[in-house]
Design a protein around this motif. Structure first.
Motif, PDB file in Angstrom:
ATOM      1  N   ASP A 121     -46.783 -13.459 -29.686  1.00  0.00           N
ATOM      2  CA  ASP A 121     -45.677 -13.294 -30.427  1.00  0.00           C
ATOM      3  C   ASP A 121     -44.517 -13.211 -29.566  1.00  0.00           C
ATOM      4  O   ASP A 121     -43.458 -12.260 -28.807  1.00  0.00           O
ATOM      5  N   LEU A 122     -44.360 -14.632 -29.248  1.00  0.00           N
ATOM      6  CA  LEU A 122     -42.891 -15.257 -28.386  1.00  0.00           C
ATOM      7  C   LEU A 122     -42.373 -13.485 -28.568  1.00  0.00           C
ATOM      8  O   LEU A 122     -41.150 -13.581 -27.149  1.00  0.00           O
ATOM      9  N   HIS A 123     -40.659 -13.763 -29.648  1.00  0.00           N
ATOM     10  CA  HIS A 123     -39.935 -12.622 -29.628  1.00  0.00           C
ATOM     11  C   HIS A 123     -40.008 -11.458 -28.674  1.00  0.00           C
ATOM     12  O   HIS A 123     -38.808 -10.862 -29.031  1.00  0.00           O
ATOM     13  N   ASN A 124     -41.695 -11.058 -29.754  1.00  0.00           N
ATOM     14  CA  ASN A 124     -41.574  -9.874 -28.590  1.00  0.00           C
ATOM     15  C   ASN A 124     -42.522  -9.828 -27.538  1.00  0.00           C
ATOM     16  O   ASN A 124     -42.944  -8.274 -27.052  1.00  0.00           O
ATOM     17  N   SER A 125     -42.281 -10.266 -26.698  1.00  0.00           N
ATOM     18  CA  SER A 125     -42.880 -10.757 -25.003  1.00  0.00           C
ATOM     19  C   SER A 125     -41.216 -11.086 -24.261  1.00  0.00           C
ATOM     20  O   SER A 125     -40.467 -10.389 -24.857  1.00  0.00           O
ATOM     21  N   THR A 126     -41.727 -11.067 -22.755  1.00  0.00           N
ATOM     22  CA  THR A 126     -40.818 -10.955 -21.645  1.00  0.00           C
ATOM     23  C   THR A 126     -40.388 -12.743 -21.430  1.00  0.00           C
ATOM     24  O   THR A 126     -39.472 -12.615 -20.599  1.00  0.00           O
ATOM     25  N   PHE A 127     -40.945 -13.104 -21.976  1.00  0.00           N
ATOM     26  CA  PHE A 127     -40.209 -14.759 -22.094  1.00  0.00           C
ATOM     27  C   PHE A 127     -38.981 -14.763 -22.099  1.00  0.00           C
ATOM     28  O   PHE A 127     -38.464 -14.357 -23.214  1.00  0.00           O
ATOM     29  N   TYR A 145     -60.213 -30.653 -24.753  1.00  0.00           N
ATOM     30  CA  TYR A 145     -59.186 -31.781 -23.783  1.00  0.00           C
ATOM     31  C   TYR A 145     -58.882 -31.710 -22.201  1.00  0.00           C
ATOM     32  O   TYR A 145     -58.734 -32.210 -21.796  1.00  0.00           O
ATOM     33  N   GLN A 146     -59.696 -30.308 -21.966  1.00  0.00           N
ATOM     34  CA  GLN A 146     -59.276 -30.170 -20.153  1.00  0.00           C
ATOM     35  C   GLN A 146     -57.893 -29.926 -19.595  1.00  0.00           C
ATOM     36  O   GLN A 146     -58.089 -30.232 -18.408  1.00  0.00           O
ATOM     37  N   LEU A 147     -56.940 -29.437 -20.857  1.00  0.00           N
ATOM     38  CA  LEU A 147     -56.108 -29.272 -19.927  1.00  0.00           C
ATOM     39  C   LEU A 147     -56.002 -27.592 -19.840  1.00  0.00           C
ATOM     40  O   LEU A 147     -56.711 -26.830 -19.683  1.00  0.00           O
ATOM     41  N   LEU A 148     -55.232 -27.107 -18.459  1.00  0.00           N
ATOM     42  CA  LEU A 148     -55.491 -25.715 -18.320  1.00  0.00           C
ATOM     43  C   LEU A 148     -53.762 -25.655 -18.690  1.00  0.00           C
ATOM     44  O   LEU A 148     -52.970 -25.408 -18.948  1.00  0.00           O
ATOM     45  N   LEU A 149     -54.354 -24.031 -19.520  1.00  0.00           N
ATOM     46  CA  LEU A 149     -53.274 -23.213 -20.056  1.00  0.00           C
ATOM     47  C   LEU A 149     -52.445 -22.050 -19.501  1.00  0.00           C
ATOM     48  O   LEU A 149     -53.146 -21.310 -18.785  1.00  0.00           O
ATOM     49  N   LYS A 150     -51.390 -22.482 -19.380  1.00  0.00           N
ATOM     50  CA  LYS A 150     -50.559 -21.927 -17.740  1.00  0.00           C
ATOM     51  C   LYS A 150     -49.633 -20.524 -18.885  1.00  0.00           C
ATOM     52  O   LYS A 150     -49.765 -19.528 -18.283  1.00  0.00           O
ATOM     53  N   PHE A 151     -49.877 -20.747 -19.397  1.00  0.00           N
ATOM     54  CA  PHE A 151     -49.203 -19.741 -21.105  1.00  0.00           C
ATOM     55  C   PHE A 151     -49.612 -19.468 -22.464  1.00  0.00           C
ATOM     56  O   PHE A 151     -49.497 -20.628 -23.046  1.00  0.00           O
ATOM     57  N   VAL A 152     -49.652 -18.118 -23.168  1.00  0.00           N
ATOM     58  CA  VAL A 152     -49.861 -18.003 -23.987  1.00  0.00           C
ATOM     59  C   VAL A 152     -49.221 -17.265 -23.942  1.00  0.00           C
ATOM     60  O   VAL A 152     -49.574 -15.956 -24.082  1.00  0.00           O
ATOM     61  N   SER A 153     -48.210 -16.979 -25.981  1.00  0.00           N
ATOM     62  CA  SER A 153     -48.332 -15.876 -26.538  1.00  0.00           C
ATOM     63  C   SER A 153     -48.496 -15.538 -28.050  1.00  0.00           C
ATOM     64  O   SER A 153     -47.626 -17.120 -27.912  1.00  0.00           O
ATOM     65  N   PHE A 211     -45.759 -25.627 -26.558  1.00  0.00           N
ATOM     66  CA  PHE A 211     -45.595 -25.965 -28.227  1.00  0.00           C
ATOM     67  C   PHE A 211     -45.456 -24.487 -28.664  1.00  0.00           C
ATOM     68  O   PHE A 211     -45.530 -23.831 -28.241  1.00  0.00           O
ATOM     69  N   LYS A 212     -44.881 -24.524 -29.483  1.00  0.00           N
ATOM     70  CA  LYS A 212     -44.234 -23.631 -30.708  1.00  0.00           C
ATOM     71  C   LYS A 212     -44.208 -23.685 -32.314  1.00  0.00           C
ATOM     72  O   LYS A 212     -44.450 -24.740 -32.692  1.00  0.00           O
ATOM     73  N   THR A 213     -44.493 -22.923 -33.276  1.00  0.00           N
ATOM     74  CA  THR A 213     -44.960 -22.586 -34.065  1.00  0.00           C
ATOM     75  C   THR A 213     -45.204 -21.667 -34.841  1.00  0.00           C
ATOM     76  O   THR A 213     -45.756 -20.522 -33.947  1.00  0.00           O
ATOM     77  N   ASP A 214     -45.532 -20.996 -35.849  1.00  0.00           N
ATOM     78  CA  ASP A 214     -45.261 -20.202 -36.446  1.00  0.00           C
ATOM     79  C   ASP A 214     -46.656 -20.429 -37.734  1.00  0.00           C
ATOM     80  O   ASP A 214     -47.007 -19.372 -38.393  1.00  0.00           O
ATOM     81  N   ARG A 259     -46.488 -19.737 -28.680  1.00  0.00           N
ATOM     82  CA  ARG A 259     -45.762 -20.106 -27.767  1.00  0.00           C
ATOM     83  C   ARG A 259     -47.029 -20.570 -27.212  1.00  0.00           C
ATOM     84  O   ARG A 259     -48.018 -19.485 -26.173  1.00  0.00           O
ATOM     85  N   ALA A 260     -47.343 -22.007 -26.159  1.00  0.00           N
ATOM     86  CA  ALA A 260     -48.282 -22.343 -25.388  1.00  0.00           C
ATOM     87  C   ALA A 260     -47.305 -23.067 -23.876  1.00  0.00           C
ATOM     88  O   ALA A 260     -47.169 -23.858 -24.260  1.00  0.00           O
TER      89      ALA A 260
END
Length: 213
Positions: free
Chosen positions: A179-185, A169-177, A151-154, A206-207
């Motif tokens: 500030d995506l464009h200033n991350s190591t993704f 909903y009991q989903l596992l959050l595996k990645f959360v950013s 999932f991505k959004t501004d 982003r998640a």
């Protein structure tokens, strides 16, 4: 934003049925036959003009991509992008996300992408958000076991809402950013909206959320 009417667009979608699949419900449970292989299937719900889905298809030839877009005047832009640079591993569907269960069988999809979805900020429109509980249930029904939503959004409000919705909903959050464009993704493929918002200095969120089933 009001969409410009393109009366010729519907005929163009039909003309290029090799890419824009007509009567997709007929292919439920048989999407690997449509692609002619057994590669994983990733879908983007709300594909817009197709920059993301075609970019992903070009970067990952071993994955099949399906872009889903309701607005005819928008999806025809995605078709134009494919016609300019044909790819064997991308298809388009001009359908409503509410009809996913009629189109895909249980466990037929490996990943769902939600990029820059309409935030529907008013409380009375909560059920229209693509990360609302009823939509999560749809995704869970068509995804493989332990399938993921990327999932991505501004929109900070939609992002916070979505993280809460995923967690409830009991989903596992595996990645959360935050500030995506200033991350190591690495390997980020931008959408049209993402490029526009990023150029304005907007922060991109982003998640990655995984079903635990």
């Amino acid at each position: 934003m009001r969409l410009r009417n393109k009366p010729w667009a519907k005929d163009k979608l039909v003309e290029h049925s090799a890419y824009v699949i007509q009567n997709p419900t007929e292919h439920k449970g048989k999407w690997h036959d449509v692609f002619g292989n057994n590669h994983p299937i990733h879908i983007e719900v709300g594909t817009g003009k197709g920059k993301f889905v075609t970019g992903m298809a070009k970067a990952n030839s071993e994955i099949n991509y399906i872009g889903i877009e309701l607005q005819i005047s928008v999806i025809v832009g995605a078709l134009d992008r494919i016609l300019e640079d044909p790819l064997p591993n991308v298809k388009l569907l001009n359908v409503n996300a509410e009809d996913l269960l009629d189109i895909f069988d249980s466990g037929e999809v490996d990943r769902v992408y939600l990029n820059f979805s309409d935030p529907w900020p008013k409380n009375r429109h909560e059920k229209r958000r693509l990360t609302y509980e009823s939509y999560l249930k749809l995704y869970e029904s068509i995804l493989v076991k332990n399938g993921e939503i990327h999932f991505k959004t501004d929109n900070q409000g939609l992002f916070e809402y979505s993280l809460t919705s995923f967690s409830q909903y009991q989903l596992l959050l595996k990645f959360v950013s935050l500030d995506l464009h200033n991350s190591t993704f690495e390997g980020n493929i931008m959408t049209e909206y993402e490029e526009k918002f990023a150029n304005k200095g907007n922060r991109i969120y982003r998640a990655e959320a995984q079903f635990r089933n």
